[in-house]
Design an enzyme around this catalytic site. Structure first.
Site, PDB file in Angstrom:
ATOM      1  N   ALA A 121       0.835  -1.207   0.000  1.00  0.00           N
ATOM      2  CA  ALA A 121       0.000   0.000   0.000  1.00  0.00           C
ATOM      3  C   ALA A 121       0.868   1.254   0.000  1.00  0.00           C
ATOM      4  O   ALA A 121       1.202   1.812   1.053  1.00  0.00           O
ATOM      5  CB  ALA A 121      -0.936  -0.012   1.197  1.00  0.00           C
ATOM      6  N   THR A 123       0.593   3.739  -3.102  1.00  0.00           N
ATOM      7  CA  THR A 123      -0.089   4.804  -3.859  1.00  0.00           C
ATOM      8  C   THR A 123      -1.212   5.453  -3.049  1.00  0.00           C
ATOM      9  O   THR A 123      -1.919   4.783  -2.289  1.00  0.00           O
ATOM     10  CB  THR A 123      -0.664   4.202  -5.160  1.00  0.00           C
ATOM     11  OG1 THR A 123       0.407   3.617  -5.893  1.00  0.00           O
ATOM     12  CG2 THR A 123      -1.356   5.257  -6.012  1.00  0.00           C
ATOM     13  N   GLY A 128       1.009   9.187  -6.807  1.00  0.00           N
ATOM     14  CA  GLY A 128       1.101   7.981  -7.627  1.00  0.00           C
ATOM     15  C   GLY A 128       2.501   7.854  -8.184  1.00  0.00           C
ATOM     16  O   GLY A 128       3.379   7.227  -7.592  1.00  0.00           O
ATOM     17  N   ILE A 154      -5.235  -0.509  -4.462  1.00  0.00           N
ATOM     18  CA  ILE A 154      -4.329  -1.486  -3.837  1.00  0.00           C
ATOM     19  C   ILE A 154      -4.706  -2.917  -4.250  1.00  0.00           C
ATOM     20  O   ILE A 154      -5.770  -3.416  -3.900  1.00  0.00           O
ATOM     21  CB  ILE A 154      -4.313  -1.307  -2.301  1.00  0.00           C
ATOM     22  CG1 ILE A 154      -3.925   0.149  -1.951  1.00  0.00           C
ATOM     23  CG2 ILE A 154      -3.365  -2.318  -1.642  1.00  0.00           C
ATOM     24  CD1 ILE A 154      -2.624   0.641  -2.557  1.00  0.00           C
ATOM     25  N   ILE A 338      -5.763  -8.679 -36.828  1.00  0.00           N
ATOM     26  CA  ILE A 338      -5.766  -9.906 -37.637  1.00  0.00           C
ATOM     27  C   ILE A 338      -7.098 -10.641 -37.493  1.00  0.00           C
ATOM     28  O   ILE A 338      -7.568 -11.284 -38.431  1.00  0.00           O
ATOM     29  CB  ILE A 338      -4.558 -10.799 -37.236  1.00  0.00           C
ATOM     30  CG1 ILE A 338      -3.262 -10.146 -37.754  1.00  0.00           C
ATOM     31  CG2 ILE A 338      -4.708 -12.225 -37.776  1.00  0.00           C
ATOM     32  CD1 ILE A 338      -1.991 -10.785 -37.277  1.00  0.00           C
ATOM     33  N   GLU A 364       3.101  -0.183 -11.304  1.00  0.00           N
ATOM     34  CA  GLU A 364       4.517  -0.377 -10.951  1.00  0.00           C
ATOM     35  C   GLU A 364       5.410   0.595 -11.724  1.00  0.00           C
ATOM     36  O   GLU A 364       6.513   0.258 -12.137  1.00  0.00           O
ATOM     37  CB  GLU A 364       4.931  -1.845 -11.126  1.00  0.00           C
ATOM     38  CG  GLU A 364       4.035  -2.759 -10.295  1.00  0.00           C
ATOM     39  CD  GLU A 364       4.678  -4.010  -9.746  1.00  0.00           C
ATOM     40  OE1 GLU A 364       5.921  -4.087  -9.733  1.00  0.00           O
ATOM     41  OE2 GLU A 364       3.934  -4.881  -9.289  1.00  0.00           O
TER      42      GLU A 364
END
Ligand SMILES: Cc1cc2nc3c(=O)[nH]c(=O)nc-3n(C[C@H](O)[C@H](O)[C@H](O)COP(=O)(O)OP(=O)(O)OC[C@H]3O[C@@H](n4cnc5c(N)ncnc54)[C@H](O)[C@@H]3O)c2cc1C
Length: 385
Positions: A121, A123, A128, A154, A338, A364
């Site tokens: 935990a 952020t 950020g 989180i 495609i 991350e």
């Protein structure tokens, strides 16, 4: 771990992913949940502790070995890896890297077995990309610390038994220096969870906000004890570097799946009296995807070797995370193209992976933050102007 043992683990994970998890991907997407029997199998296979050393009950893979495992895990919904990703990665590594001997002995075996789920935990709503500006505070009160603040997005919070909470312990220190990490049990009075976030993709992997309202924890819950005081930011950055290599390898696994899906489709679909695989413009899309995949795999492997050798714990992980997360986005985009109209339909795997892949460029450390780390790593002080 020797090559033979690693090979056995990779084979059993590959079989598990392809025979048990892939057939459940649509159900996981629809239910937004990994079925209990899959969670339990992950525990018995040791997946909750692949990166935790054997002395603490884990498998103890090196980074180079972990990258090979993540190639296999990335081949299916990223929600699978998310289940045990925090225990092995950013949350477990906080204890491995910065915990006291007692904290490691008390928590790591339970993380490795899957008895306990841990969340990382860091952020916050206003912190950020720059976590050094976090405002959650921890104030000493007798033998306890009292934490107040809010954490955002989180991973595994709705499942977590314990949180590694980063909080400001020294408001007078420079922003990155006065931060510490605390072990906060999920049932601590004053800790509450917001409803689960509604995400673009990666259904089955859960996040939510975590609120701390004067949550009291004993002094022994300060990660690293007194030696860990005000060292939380450095610990977080080291754990994130490890996590970035892992994410890079997951992206490679997903890119392999997307290449396999686009090749299969191109070999089956006919237009204008020919398989679309016969059209050179389709061949160009496939060739670009395969080239991207090969480059990402080689980069993830070489960055992991340098990480294990201790020669590059910063620039290498960021280049791998940056390149591989952008790479899988390109490969997913080509896979959708495609597939034509079918690629835009919800029940088709490449549509789901297209949404799932988007997160890798954001969490991350966003791609922009990886660029900043890479540039600062090579330019040194000159990058600061
Ligand atoms: C699904 C999900 C799971 C997550 N899990 C966790 C978790 O378990 N634990 C945890 O602590 N966090 C977690 N996060 C948070 C994640 O790490 C952050 O969302 C991410 O770091 C970006 O922060 P932000 O959202 O505040 O965006 P911001 O930092 O506000 O960024 C907004 C934009 O500005 C750019 N930007 C910001 N600073 C700079 C700069 N210096 N130079 C150039 N560009 C810049 C960014 O690249 C981005 O494009 C999760 C997020 C998501 C979406």
């Amino acid at each position: 771990m020797d090559e033979q043992d690693l090979g056995d683990i990779l084979t059993s994970v590959r079989t598990f992913v392809r025979e048990r998890v892939i057939p459940l991907e649509t159900k996981i997407e629809d239910d937004d949940e990994i079925p209990m029997e899959i969670r339990e199998t992950c525990k018995t296979m040791g997946l909750y502790g692949f990166a935790i050393p054997e002395e603490f009950g884990g498998i103890g893979l090196t980074m180079a070995q972990e990258v090979e495992l993540a190639f296999e895990l990335g081949y299916t919904t990223p929600a699978l890896r998310s289940l045990f990703g925090t225990n092995n990665g950013i949350a477990g590594h906080v204890l491995l890297d910065g915990g006291t001997e007692d904290q490691r002995k008390s928590w790591l075996p339970r993380l490795a077995s899957g008895e306990v789920t841990a969340s990382f935990a860091l952020t916050e709503p206003d912190a950020g990309s720059d976590p050094s500006s976090l405002t959650t505070r921890a104030v000493r009160d007798g033998q306890d610390w009292v934490l107040t603040g809010s954490k955002r997005y989180i991973t595994n919070a709705p499942l977590a038994d314990v949180f590694m909470v980063f909080a400001r312990t020294n408001p007078d220190a420079a922003p990155a220096r006065g931060i510490s990490t605390f072990l906060v049990p999920a049932d601590a009075p004053g800790l509450s969870l917001a409803p689960k976030d509604h995400k673009m993709g990666q259904r089955g992997a859960w996040t939510c906000d975590v609120h701390l309202d004067e949550v009291r924890v004993p002094a022994e819950n300060l990660v690293g004890g007194q030696a860990g005081l005000d060292r939380g930011f450095r610990t977080a950055m080291r754990c994130l570097a490890h996590g970035r290599l892992h994410i890079a390898a997951l992206c490679v696994g997903m890119a392999q799946r997307l290449v396999d899906e686009q090749v299969r489709f191109a070999r089956e679909r006919e237009q204008g009296g020919h398989l679309i695989a016969a059209y050179q413009l389709i061949q160009g899309l496939v060739a670009d995807s395969v080239t991207d995949l090969y480059a990402g795999r080689a980069l993830a492997r070489s960055a992991a070797v340098a990480f294990d050798a201790g020669t590059d714990a910063t620039v290498g992980p960021s280049t791998a995370k940056y390149f591989c997360s952008e790479m899988v986005g390109r490969v997913a985009d080509r896979a959708v193209q495609i597939h034509g109209g079918a690629g835009y339909m919800r029940e088709v795997a490449v549509e789901r992976f297209y949404r799932d892949a988007r997160l890798f460029r954001i969490y991350e450390g966003t791609s922009q933050i990886q660029q900043v780390i890479i540039a600062r790593g090579v330019l040194g002080d000159a990058a600061r102007g």
